[in-house]
Motif scaffolding. Structure first.
Motif, PDB file in Angstrom:
ATOM      1  N   LYS A  67      40.132  50.262  52.883  1.00 15.64           N
ATOM      2  CA  LYS A  67      39.645  50.513  54.231  1.00 15.64           C
ATOM      3  C   LYS A  67      38.288  49.860  54.361  1.00 15.64           C
ATOM      4  N   ALA A  68      37.738  49.872  55.567  1.00 19.01           N
ATOM      5  CA  ALA A  68      36.463  49.212  55.816  1.00 19.01           C
ATOM      6  C   ALA A  68      35.381  49.730  54.873  1.00 19.01           C
ATOM      7  N   ALA A  69      34.625  48.800  54.292  1.00 16.83           N
ATOM      8  CA  ALA A  69      33.568  49.178  53.353  1.00 16.83           C
ATOM      9  C   ALA A  69      32.609  48.012  53.173  1.00 16.83           C
ATOM     10  N   ARG A  70      31.404  48.322  52.738  1.00 16.36           N
ATOM     11  CA  ARG A  70      30.430  47.305  52.354  1.00 16.36           C
ATOM     12  C   ARG A  70      30.665  46.951  50.886  1.00 16.36           C
ATOM     13  N   VAL A  71      30.850  45.678  50.601  1.00 21.15           N
ATOM     14  CA  VAL A  71      31.099  45.249  49.225  1.00 21.15           C
ATOM     15  C   VAL A  71      30.110  44.165  48.825  1.00 21.15           C
ATOM     16  N   GLN A  72      29.813  44.112  47.537  1.00 19.25           N
ATOM     17  CA  GLN A  72      28.832  43.172  47.015  1.00 19.25           C
ATOM     18  C   GLN A  72      29.041  43.048  45.504  1.00 19.25           C
ATOM     19  N   ILE A  73      28.615  41.932  44.928  1.00 19.21           N
ATOM     20  CA  ILE A  73      28.667  41.726  43.491  1.00 19.21           C
ATOM     21  C   ILE A  73      27.234  41.667  42.951  1.00 19.21           C
ATOM     22  N   ARG A  74      26.991  42.421  41.879  1.00 19.70           N
ATOM     23  CA  ARG A  74      25.706  42.386  41.174  1.00 19.70           C
ATOM     24  C   ARG A  74      25.946  41.710  39.831  1.00 19.70           C
ATOM     25  N   TYR A  75      25.127  40.732  39.471  1.00 20.68           N
ATOM     26  CA  TYR A  75      25.416  39.963  38.252  1.00 20.68           C
ATOM     27  C   TYR A  75      24.136  39.581  37.519  1.00 20.68           C
ATOM     28  N   HIS A  76      24.293  39.337  36.221  1.00 21.31           N
ATOM     29  CA  HIS A  76      23.189  38.880  35.384  1.00 21.31           C
ATOM     30  C   HIS A  76      23.753  38.065  34.229  1.00 21.31           C
ATOM     31  N   GLU A  77      22.943  37.225  33.645  1.00 20.19           N
ATOM     32  CA  GLU A  77      23.378  36.391  32.536  1.00 20.19           C
ATOM     33  C   GLU A  77      23.744  37.269  31.340  1.00 20.19           C
ATOM     34  N   THR A  78      24.828  36.924  30.683  1.00 18.31           N
ATOM     35  CA  THR A  78      25.268  37.674  29.514  1.00 18.31           C
ATOM     36  C   THR A  78      24.191  37.655  28.430  1.00 18.31           C
ATOM     37  N   GLY A  79      23.892  38.843  27.895  1.00 17.26           N
ATOM     38  CA  GLY A  79      22.877  38.965  26.862  1.00 17.26           C
ATOM     39  C   GLY A  79      21.480  39.169  27.388  1.00 17.26           C
ATOM     40  N   LYS A  80      21.319  39.116  28.713  1.00 19.61           N
ATOM     41  CA  LYS A  80      20.019  39.342  29.342  1.00 19.61           C
ATOM     42  C   LYS A  80      20.186  40.364  30.460  1.00 19.61           C
ATOM     43  N   GLN A  81      19.391  41.375  30.457  1.00 27.64           N
ATOM     44  CA  GLN A  81      19.495  42.417  31.485  1.00 27.64           C
ATOM     45  C   GLN A  81      18.756  42.038  32.763  1.00 27.64           C
ATOM     46  N   THR A  92      34.050  44.694  54.854  1.00 20.26           N
ATOM     47  CA  THR A  92      35.476  44.400  54.993  1.00 20.26           C
ATOM     48  C   THR A  92      36.013  45.048  56.263  1.00 20.26           C
ATOM     49  N   ASN A  93      37.059  44.450  56.809  1.00 18.94           N
ATOM     50  CA  ASN A  93      37.596  44.962  58.075  1.00 18.94           C
ATOM     51  C   ASN A  93      39.090  44.714  58.156  1.00 18.94           C
ATOM     52  N   THR A  96      40.805  41.058  58.581  1.00 22.47           N
ATOM     53  CA  THR A  96      40.968  40.207  57.396  1.00 22.47           C
ATOM     54  C   THR A  96      41.602  40.985  56.249  1.00 22.47           C
ATOM     55  N   VAL A  97      42.382  42.001  56.573  1.00 19.98           N
ATOM     56  CA  VAL A  97      43.088  42.886  55.647  1.00 19.98           C
ATOM     57  C   VAL A  97      42.147  43.336  54.517  1.00 19.98           C
ATOM     58  N   PHE A  98      40.896  43.597  54.905  1.00 22.54           N
ATOM     59  CA  PHE A  98      39.875  44.191  54.028  1.00 22.54           C
ATOM     60  C   PHE A  98      39.558  43.334  52.812  1.00 22.54           C
ATOM     61  N   THR A  99      39.707  42.000  52.927  1.00 20.52           N
ATOM     62  CA  THR A  99      39.325  41.096  51.849  1.00 20.52           C
ATOM     63  C   THR A  99      37.903  40.596  52.080  1.00 20.52           C
ATOM     64  N   ILE A 119      30.691  48.981  45.861  1.00 17.60           N
ATOM     65  CA  ILE A 119      31.288  49.388  47.136  1.00 17.60           C
ATOM     66  C   ILE A 119      30.405  50.462  47.731  1.00 17.60           C
ATOM     67  N   GLU A 120      29.930  50.208  48.936  1.00 12.94           N
ATOM     68  CA  GLU A 120      28.956  51.102  49.586  1.00 12.94           C
ATOM     69  C   GLU A 120      27.744  51.349  48.682  1.00 12.94           C
ATOM     70  N   GLY A 121      27.341  50.282  47.972  1.00 14.32           N
ATOM     71  CA  GLY A 121      26.154  50.354  47.138  1.00 14.32           C
ATOM     72  C   GLY A 121      26.335  50.999  45.785  1.00 14.32           C
ATOM     73  N   GLN A 122      27.529  51.510  45.493  1.00 18.01           N
ATOM     74  CA  GLN A 122      27.789  52.192  44.228  1.00 18.01           C
ATOM     75  C   GLN A 122      28.652  51.328  43.310  1.00 18.01           C
ATOM     76  N   LYS A 123      28.303  51.292  42.030  1.00 18.65           N
ATOM     77  CA  LYS A 123      29.074  50.534  41.053  1.00 18.65           C
ATOM     78  C   LYS A 123      30.468  51.132  40.888  1.00 18.65           C
ATOM     79  N   VAL A 124      31.459  50.275  40.860  1.00 18.94           N
ATOM     80  CA  VAL A 124      32.831  50.691  40.589  1.00 18.94           C
ATOM     81  C   VAL A 124      33.106  50.473  39.099  1.00 18.94           C
ATOM     82  N   SER A 125      33.410  51.524  38.399  1.00 20.78           N
ATOM     83  CA  SER A 125      33.681  51.422  36.963  1.00 20.78           C
ATOM     84  C   SER A 125      35.099  50.913  36.736  1.00 20.78           C
ATOM     85  N   LEU A 126      35.208  49.860  35.928  1.00 23.33           N
ATOM     86  CA  LEU A 126      36.502  49.259  35.636  1.00 23.33           C
ATOM     87  C   LEU A 126      36.723  49.246  34.127  1.00 23.33           C
ATOM     88  N   PRO A 127      37.949  49.467  33.673  1.00 20.49           N
ATOM     89  CA  PRO A 127      38.230  49.600  32.227  1.00 20.49           C
ATOM     90  C   PRO A 127      38.471  48.276  31.516  1.00 20.49           C
TER      91      PRO A 127
END
Length: 462
Positions: A67-81, A92-93, A96-99, A119-127
């Motif tokens: 469903k509609a949500a604010r999405v964003q990617i947070r990233y950093h170089e591997t090995g550096k915080q 998303t809306n 565009t079928v929420f893509t 998503i909505e500013g919160q990290k999504v934990s993935l396994p």
């Protein structure tokens, strides 16, 4: 008795009550609220995240929410915080079928990065790992780096309510786990990446629902999240079986393709043709549907397969290219001379023109990568006075398997020992110094077991 008292205590701690035995409206601790919010955001994830194209200065990522949500990617170089970077934020809306396409443009060449989906500013934990890389700046500095990539076609994901009755057509979804385990730098989806059905062909809603259904396959998610992805289409993700330029809804399926894939460019306003580079190799993603004349049309100059516009662009681009290997990627078989099914040989006039132009222009390093046929096979076309043309067909990923016709295995182009009639994928590696690059081709089954392997030197394609 002790176990009963402990259970009651745990229940009491997990559900606060007030003095009157009613559930209390006490405020959760901050950490608990954050965890609860993050869980809620995870529930809103439909599919992805997916890593798209990679360049030296930017990488594209993709995600789909429910469903509609604010999405964003947070990233950093591997090995550096630090430093930590953020992509653009997308709302998303439904239209565009929420893509969402999310651009990581604060990157440096030749680096690996780890990322989080917000998503909505919160990290999504993935396994599973979420990572991407940028391409190397090697030119004028070093030999081109070694790399490897996966290829595959024909991804059917069952949906019993709308599938044809009988034995399920799709299966073997564990193949995506086997592919992920190989850790390819990128994946090329060579067509039939989803199978639109009768309920889909006539409406935008149906097409977008089918693309969503396939992309949401759980077994596919780890591969998408850590491997760069490029794609072209064939008939089933373009339209109905054997669909051609007459397909009435092709602007809608093109819209869906561009919503769900993140190729770096599209050279025409119509169709999905484009190109990309990886180190010293160039990949030409051809569209064998948008300009294609009907299969049953008599052969001749007017019977288009790639069509005049795309053909001229391809020949110009091949002539201009200085890539060691030039991979032409498209849905249907190119080299197989058998005039059957949807092979290019049934469009003989245009096929002859392409092969003649390649010979006359003395373009080195060309190989074809194809799919469609629901079995894997290697064809080699010997040509007088120049190098042979190879066509590696890799199919299927999760669709049902089909045998080639008996006469196809009698063709002089068939490379003995390369037929695989089970679900499989290709793993191609390019390595060696710039003056002696070697392409290794492997075909592996759905469990990741190697079925055959061949080496091909760049010097053999000159």
């Amino acid at each position: 008795m002790y176990k009963i008292h402990l259970l009651l205590l745990l229940l009491t701690l997990s559900v606060p009550f007030n003095l009157f035995g009613q559930q209390a409206s006490v405020k959760k601790p901050a950490a608990a609220r954050i965890a609860s919010n993050a869980a809620a955001k995870s529930i809103n994830l439909q599919s992805g995240p997916m890593v798209g194209y990679s360049e030296m200065r930017e990488v594209m990522l993709w995600v789909q929410t429910k469903k509609a949500a604010r999405v964003q990617i947070r990233y950093h170089e591997t090995g550096k915080q630090t430093p930590v970077h953020l992509t653009n934020e997308v709302q998303t809306n439904r239209q565009t079928v929420f893509t969402a396409h999310l651009l990581a443009d604060l990157v440096e060449p030749g680096k690996k990065y780890e990322y989080d989906l917000l998503i909505e500013g919160q990290k999504v934990s993935l396994p599973y790992p979420t990572q991407f890389q940028t391409q190397n700046l090697w030119q004028w500095r070093t030999d081109p780096p070694a790399f490897r990539f996966a290829v595959g076609s024909c991804t059917y994901v069952n949906e019993p309510d709308v599938d044809r009755p009988g034995k399920p057509y799709g299966g073997g979804y564990e193949i995506f786990s086997a592919m992920t385990a190989q850790k390819p730098d990128f994946m090329i989806w060579t067509g039939d990446n989803t199978y639109t059905r009768e309920v889909d062909w006539n409406t935008r809603s149906g097409v977008l629902r089918r693309y969503t259904h396939t992309r949401s396959l759980p077994e596919m998610q780890p591969l998408l999240a850590s491997t760069h992805n490029y794609a072209t289409w064939d008939d089933h993700d373009f339209g109905p079986n054997d669909a051609d330029r007459s397909y009435w809804l092709k602007p809608v399926t093109l819209e869906a393709f561009k919503l769900f894939w993140t190729n770096p460019n599209y050279v025409f306003s119509e169709g999905c043709a484009g190109t990309f580079f990886w180190n010293d190799c160039q990949f030409f993603l051809l569209d064998d549907r948008t300009f294609r004349a009907p299969n049953d049309m008599p052969d001749g100059p007017a019977k288009d397969y790639f069509g005049e516009k795309q053909m001229q662009w391809l020949l110009d681009a091949l002539t201009f290219s200085h890539a060691t290997f030039k991979f032409i990627v498209t849905g249907g078989q190119i080299v197989n001379p058998t005039k059957a099914f949807e092979n290019y040989s049934t469009y003989g006039t245009e096929r002859d023109r392409l092969f003649k132009a390649i010979s006359e222009s003395k373009i080195p390093g060309i190989l074809f990568i194809t799919g469609d046929r629901h079995h894997s096979i290697l064809h080699k076309l010997d040509r007088s006075g120049t190098y042979p043309l190879y066509d590696l067909t890799v199919s299927p990923l999760t669709s049902s398997v089909a045998q080639p016709r008996a006469d196809e295995l009698k063709q002089p182009t068939y490379v003995d020992g390369t037929l695989v009639t089970e679900r499989n994928f290709g793993l191609l590696s390019v390595s060696g110094p710039s003056n002696d690059r070697v392409l290794n081709i492997k075909v592996l089954d759905q469990k990741g077991t190697e079925r055959w392997s061949r080496d091909l030197r760049a010097s053999e394609l000159k």
